[in-house]
Structures are given as structure tokens and as C-alpha cells.
Design a protein around this motif. Structure first.
Motif, PDB file in Angstrom:
ATOM      1  N   UNK A  84       0.905  -1.126   0.012  1.00 18.52           N
ATOM      2  CA  UNK A  84       0.031   0.103   0.014  1.00 18.52           C
ATOM      3  C   UNK A  84       0.989   1.103   0.052  1.00 18.52           C
ATOM      4  N   UNK A  85       2.017   1.332   0.510  1.00 20.16           N
ATOM      5  CA  UNK A  85       2.936   2.228   0.797  1.00 20.16           C
ATOM      6  C   UNK A  85       3.376   2.618  -0.582  1.00 20.16           C
ATOM      7  N   UNK A  86       3.819   1.553  -1.482  1.00 17.17           N
ATOM      8  CA  UNK A  86       4.185   1.475  -2.718  1.00 17.17           C
ATOM      9  C   UNK A  86       3.265   2.336  -3.541  1.00 17.17           C
ATOM     10  N   UNK A  87       1.958   2.079  -3.365  1.00 16.71           N
ATOM     11  CA  UNK A  87       0.757   2.544  -4.127  1.00 16.71           C
ATOM     12  C   UNK A  87       0.752   4.008  -3.678  1.00 16.71           C
ATOM     13  N   UNK A  88       0.885   4.239  -2.296  1.00 17.13           N
ATOM     14  CA  UNK A  88       0.889   5.850  -1.974  1.00 17.13           C
ATOM     15  C   UNK A  88       1.729   6.689  -2.631  1.00 17.13           C
ATOM     16  N   UNK A 138      -6.436   3.926  -6.274  1.00 18.75           N
ATOM     17  CA  UNK A 138      -7.493   2.673  -6.581  1.00 18.75           C
ATOM     18  C   UNK A 138      -6.848   1.361  -6.196  1.00 18.75           C
ATOM     19  N   UNK A 139      -5.545   1.118  -6.496  1.00 19.34           N
ATOM     20  CA  UNK A 139      -4.853   0.014  -6.170  1.00 19.34           C
ATOM     21  C   UNK A 139      -4.733  -0.163  -4.681  1.00 19.34           C
ATOM     22  N   UNK A 140      -4.348   0.800  -4.258  1.00 19.10           N
ATOM     23  CA  UNK A 140      -4.154   0.884  -2.670  1.00 19.10           C
ATOM     24  C   UNK A 140      -5.378   0.557  -1.760  1.00 19.10           C
ATOM     25  N   UNK A 161      -2.764   5.262   7.428  1.00 19.64           N
ATOM     26  CA  UNK A 161      -1.910   6.279   6.961  1.00 19.64           C
ATOM     27  C   UNK A 161      -1.810   6.509   5.506  1.00 19.64           C
ATOM     28  N   UNK A 162      -1.225   5.422   5.067  1.00 20.13           N
ATOM     29  CA  UNK A 162      -0.878   5.239   3.786  1.00 20.13           C
ATOM     30  C   UNK A 162      -2.004   5.209   2.809  1.00 20.13           C
ATOM     31  N   UNK A 163      -3.120   4.669   3.322  1.00 17.17           N
ATOM     32  CA  UNK A 163      -4.286   4.836   2.538  1.00 17.17           C
ATOM     33  C   UNK A 163      -4.928   6.201   2.335  1.00 17.17           C
ATOM     34  N   UNK A 164      -5.096   6.839   3.483  1.00 19.52           N
ATOM     35  CA  UNK A 164      -5.525   8.143   3.561  1.00 19.52           C
ATOM     36  C   UNK A 164      -4.587   9.236   2.617  1.00 19.52           C
ATOM     37  N   UNK A 165      -3.280   8.790   2.746  1.00 22.15           N
ATOM     38  CA  UNK A 165      -2.502   9.693   1.898  1.00 22.15           C
ATOM     39  C   UNK A 165      -2.570   9.432   0.521  1.00 22.15           C
ATOM     40  N   UNK A 166      -2.754   8.233   0.052  1.00 23.69           N
ATOM     41  CA  UNK A 166      -2.957   7.969  -1.325  1.00 23.69           C
ATOM     42  C   UNK A 166      -4.179   8.576  -1.824  1.00 23.69           C
ATOM     43  N   UNK A 167      -5.369   8.297  -1.188  1.00 25.65           N
ATOM     44  CA  UNK A 167      -6.634   9.087  -1.666  1.00 25.65           C
ATOM     45  C   UNK A 167      -6.370  10.517  -1.557  1.00 25.65           C
ATOM     46  N   UNK A 218      -3.599  12.446  -2.276  1.00 28.47           N
ATOM     47  CA  UNK A 218      -3.092  12.505  -3.522  1.00 28.47           C
ATOM     48  C   UNK A 218      -3.748  12.404  -4.828  1.00 28.47           C
ATOM     49  N   UNK A 219      -4.791  11.525  -4.772  1.00 26.05           N
ATOM     50  CA  UNK A 219      -5.802  11.213  -6.004  1.00 26.05           C
ATOM     51  C   UNK A 219      -6.717  12.434  -5.933  1.00 26.05           C
ATOM     52  N   UNK A 220      -6.957  13.318  -4.816  1.00 28.16           N
ATOM     53  CA  UNK A 220      -7.853  14.152  -4.946  1.00 28.16           C
ATOM     54  C   UNK A 220      -9.273  13.631  -4.363  1.00 28.16           C
ATOM     55  N   UNK A 221      -9.205  12.363  -3.877  1.00 29.51           N
ATOM     56  CA  UNK A 221     -10.245  11.598  -3.186  1.00 29.51           C
ATOM     57  C   UNK A 221     -10.581  11.969  -1.644  1.00 29.51           C
ATOM     58  N   UNK A 222     -10.641  13.225  -1.472  1.00 29.53           N
ATOM     59  CA  UNK A 222     -10.937  13.693  -0.002  1.00 29.53           C
ATOM     60  C   UNK A 222     -11.843  12.880   0.763  1.00 29.53           C
ATOM     61  N   UNK A 223     -13.094  12.676  -0.316  1.00 33.28           N
ATOM     62  CA  UNK A 223     -14.369  12.029   0.693  1.00 33.28           C
ATOM     63  C   UNK A 223     -13.942  10.495   0.932  1.00 33.28           C
ATOM     64  N   UNK A 224     -13.147   9.837   0.323  1.00 33.78           N
ATOM     65  CA  UNK A 224     -12.429   8.558   0.535  1.00 33.78           C
ATOM     66  C   UNK A 224     -11.659   8.526   1.918  1.00 33.78           C
TER      67      UNK A 224
END
Length: 234
Positions: A138-142, A148-150, A170-176, A178-184
Motif C-alpha cells: 500500500x505504501x508503494x501505491x501511496x 485505486x490499487x491501494x 495512514x498510507x491509504x488516507x495519503x494515497x486518496x 494525492x488522488x484528490x479523493x478527499x471523501x474516501x
């Protein structure tokens, strides 16, 4: 020496063995390579791995565990991948530790796609997944902004009933973010608090950053208010 992490002494003893023509075996090489791993001496570990082949001593899972771990610690993902391929070619069984080190090395090198390929290899080879596996993947994806992959990896962890922790969230929230997905990102923060996963300052910073990047300042202020009502680890 190996258990004490004194790689220099272990290396000197190994050289003395060679000079005195003392027969070396897999146990001897593994101890020396493991000492180099603990001493973060990846180049020396690779030299010893090469010496094993020259001495016609067969490398085993313990050998690859140590030498790949050594490369991973120094961010040498290409070297680690080469070793992993040698391992596959020689039909040496994969372990969770080796695969985790490989995924982590690729994550540090920004090679998220290779990390995902390794996850596939693990599943195909029926290697057990653990928390470290998913945190590294997940960190790699972040790092690559592949939210999406995360999230798919998070779903996979849930499906396999692998325990996740604050590092995962933390990695999931950061990934979202970065993708502009604040709701997620906020949804994940909510799940985290609901499941009583201990939030920390990185959690809050990542969630607020996700809101900031999307320009939703009200939600960012709401998060600041939430932090006052829950216990946050530093």
C-alpha cells in the motif's frame, strides 16, 4: 558475532577461514551474510553470495532472506529483484519475509507495479500474507498516487482477515489525498476511529492534507475539531 551484529568481526573470521583453507558450508556463509545484513553492508553481503557460488555451496532460503534484506535496507531494489529471480530459477521456496523485503525494496525505489506483481506471485505461490506485506504494498501505491490499487489491497487484506494498523490507514488516507479523493480519505479516517485503530499525528496530517488539496477547508476544520475529542499518539 552475527547475533551481536558485529559484522566486521564476522567478516574477519570468515576471511581467516578462507586463508587457512577451512571448509565453508551454507551455515558459515549464512552467518556471515546475516552479519552483513545487520550491519547494513549490502555490498559485502553480495560479495559473500558470489563467493558461495564460486565455492559451489548451494544457497538456501536463509541465504536469500539475509542478502535480499540487506539490499532492501539500502534501497537497492534492482539488486534485490535480481536475487529474487535467481531464487525462482533455482526453485528455492519463497517465504513471507523474503517477499515482504522485496515489496518494501520496490516501494522505496518507486516501483509500485513491480510490488503489485510480487503480490500476485505471493498469492499464486500460496505464500502467507501479513500486516507488513500489505503495509509495504500500500505504501508503494501511496508513493505513486495509485489510490485505486491501494484500496484494492486494503479490500484484499480484509478478505484474507489480515490485521491492519495505523501505518496501513495512514498510507491509504495519503494515497486518496494525492488522488484528490478527499471523501474516501475521510471515510477511511472514520473507519479507523470506528475500528479503534489508534490515530497519530501522521493520520491527522494526511487527512487534513487531503482536504487542503481539494480545497474543502470546512472539512479540514472539522478534522481539527475531531482531534480535540480523541486521543492522538505523537
Amino acid at each position: 558475532c552475527e547475533k551481536g551484529g558485529e559484522w566486521e568481526k564476522a567478516s574477519q573470521l570468515f576471511r581467516l577461514m578462507v586463508l587457512n583453507e577451512v571448509q565453508s558450508n551454507a551455515i558459515t556463509f549464512n552467518a556471515a551474510i546475516s552479519a552483513c545484513d545487520k550491519g547494513c553492508e549490502w555490498e559485502r553481503a553480495l560479495e559473500l553470495f558470489g563467493a558461495m557460488a564460486q565455492s559451489r555451496v548451494e544457497a538456501d532460503m536463509i541465504t536469500f532472506n539475509a542478502v535480499i534484506s540487506s539490499c532492501e535496507k539500502d534501497g537497492q531494489w534492482e539488486k534485490a529483484l535480481q536475487l529474487f529471480n535467481v531464487m525462482a530459477k533455482n526453485d528455492v521456496s519463497f517465504s513471507t519475509i523474503i517477499c515482504n523485503a522485496m515489496i518494501s525494496a520496490c516501494a522505496k525505489g518507486g516501483e509500485w507495479e513491480t510490488s503489485m506483481q510480487l503480490v500476485v506471485v505471493m498469492r499464486r505461490s500460496k505464500v502467507e500474507f501479513d500486516t507488513i506485506t500489505f503495509n509495504a504494498a500500500i505504501s508503494a501505491c501511496e508513493k505513486a498516487g495509485e489510490w485505486k490499487m491501494a484500496l484494492q489491497l486494503f479490500s484484499m487484506a480484509t478478505e484474507l482477515k489480515v490485521e491492519t494498523n495505523a501505518i496501513t490507514s495512514n498510507a491509504l488516507i495519503s494515497a486518496c489525498g494525492k488522488g484528490g479523493k478527499w471523501e474516501k480519505a475521510l471515510g477511511l479516517f472514520s473507519i479507523m476511529t470506528h475500528d479503534r485503530v489508534q490515530a497519530n499525528t501522521i493520520t491527522i496530517s494526511s487527512a487534513i492534507s487531503a482536504c487542503e488539496k481539494s480545497g474543502v477547508w470546512k472539512q479540514a476544520l472539522m478534522l481539527l475539531g475531531v482531534t480535540a475529542s480523541i486521543q492522538i499518539e505523537p
